[in-house]
Enzyme design. Structure first.
Site, PDB file in Angstrom:
ATOM      1  N   LYS A  68       0.820  -1.218   0.000  1.00 23.01           N
ATOM      2  CA  LYS A  68       0.000   0.000   0.000  1.00 23.01           C
ATOM      3  C   LYS A  68       0.855   1.269   0.000  1.00 23.01           C
ATOM      4  O   LYS A  68       0.435   2.322  -0.484  1.00 23.01           O
ATOM      5  CB  LYS A  68      -0.946  -0.008   1.208  1.00 23.01           C
ATOM      6  CG  LYS A  68      -1.999  -1.120   1.110  1.00 23.01           C
ATOM      7  CD  LYS A  68      -2.840  -1.272   2.372  1.00 23.01           C
ATOM      8  CE  LYS A  68      -4.019  -2.194   2.113  1.00 23.01           C
ATOM      9  NZ  LYS A  68      -4.231  -3.263   3.021  1.00 23.01           N
ATOM     10  N   VAL A 262      -0.050  -8.583   6.616  1.00 24.11           N
ATOM     11  CA  VAL A 262      -0.409  -9.821   7.315  1.00 24.11           C
ATOM     12  C   VAL A 262       0.488 -11.012   6.953  1.00 24.11           C
ATOM     13  O   VAL A 262       0.386 -12.068   7.567  1.00 24.11           O
ATOM     14  CB  VAL A 262      -1.897 -10.218   7.134  1.00 24.11           C
ATOM     15  CG1 VAL A 262      -2.813  -9.270   7.872  1.00 24.11           C
ATOM     16  CG2 VAL A 262      -2.270 -10.337   5.672  1.00 24.11           C
TER      17      VAL A 262
END
Ligand code: GLN
Length: 309
Positions: A68, A262
């Site tokens: 991101k 994650v």
């Protein structure tokens, strides 16, 4: 006094090592669930090209939400400040995949580092292009920074992201309902799922993040990639939003901008000094690598690096 950085890396690694295996490995897709929880890598990249590494620093892992940061930099470069029509810059205080704020805030996600905000950012980065061209741009950018053309997408992870992507698609449809998506949901999530599936080692990731530590300039190639003020602002957003509802704790403990994924990776930026990537798959409740955060806390303390000095 200049810190002995090689020693700080070795110490941070040793201090965090006994905690390996703690936390919960992401299991929403098989490719992540089967990663060895005892993996632990650390790499510090410096502007002169030196890398100090420890442990599993050369094993590729799924960078997931760390991507991101790169799409944010590229979207800002492509569409400039108009990106902020589509996404905010406030910490969310909620989980990475939360949808609740989208309703009260008219489909404008809180920030570009939660899933909804990253999907909105990818939508703007697409800017009328085919998904493959956008993925190529993201990969080319990362490969050039890492100095390694081998960086690629893990196709299994990308396929699983798509198969399990109902929630991310929902975020897209919700934004579309508020007119805050310029391309079809499938086109946007098609890029988003693949950017999450980029696989990189700590060494590659630390090098790829260096431009954020150097006011937007890649110190290895000399290229000015984004405006200095944009690099500063990306760091500000990472500091406040990089770890979802755990961002305050990370800032408190580490004192440097960071972004977790994650897959267990964290990219951490020390402005003016260097870029650090850590990886260990066991996550805390908010989805940040437990051992990774611990190692960064010790490293930042030992090196005396903090944006608050
Ligand atoms: N692929 C994951 C998702 O979109 C990324 C989440 C994360 O790394 N925090 O839900």
């Amino acid at each position: 006094m200049t810190p002995d950085l090689a020693r700080c890396v070795a110490e941070a690694y040793q201090v965090a090592l006994p905690h390996r295996g703690q936390g919960r490995v992401a299991d929403y897709i098989p490719a992540l669930a089967k990663v060895d929880p005892n993996r632990f890598g650390f790499a510090l990249a410096l502007p002169d090209g030196t890398v100090h590494a420890a442990g599993d620093a050369d094993i590729a892992f799924s960078i997931q939400s760390v991507s991101k940061v790169f799409t944010l930099a590229l979207a800002l470069r492509r569409v400039g400040s108009s990106l902020w029509d589509s996404v905010g810059r406030e910490p969310s205080g909620s989980a990475f995949n939360s949808i609740v704020q989208l309703e009260s805030e008219q489909g404008i996600p809180r920030n570009p580092l939660i899933n909804a905000g990253a999907i909105a950012t990818t939508d703007r980065l697409i800017d009328g292009r085919a998904g493959d061209a956008v993925i190529d741009e993201i990969l080319d950018f990362i490969r050039a920074r890492a100095g390694d053309d081998g960086v690629d997408i893990d196709r299994d992870v990308a396929a699983s992201e798509s198969e399990t992507g109902a929630r991310n698609r929902s975020l897209g449809y919700f934004m579309q309902a508020f007119d805050n998506l310029r391309h079809p949901v499938e086109a946007v999530t098609g890029v988003y799922f693949r950017q999450c599936a980029i696989a990189m080692s700590c060494r590659q990731l630390a090098k790829a993040g260096l431009f954020l530590a150097m006011e937007g300039r890649d110190p290895l190639t000399g290229e000015q990639l984004i405006d200095p003020h944009r690099a500063r602002r990306i760091n500000a957003i990472m500091m406040l939003c990089g770890h979802y509802d755990n961002s305050g704790e990370f800032a408190f403990r580490v004192g440097l901008p960071g972004k977790s994924g994650v897959g267990g990776g964290i990219l951490c930026i020390a402005p003016g000094q260097g870029s650090i990537a850590v990886w260990s798959p066991g996550l805390n409740e908010a989805g940040t690598s437990l051992v990774g955060a611990l190692a960064l806390e010790h490293f930042a303390y030992a090196a005396g690096w903090s944006v608050f000095d």
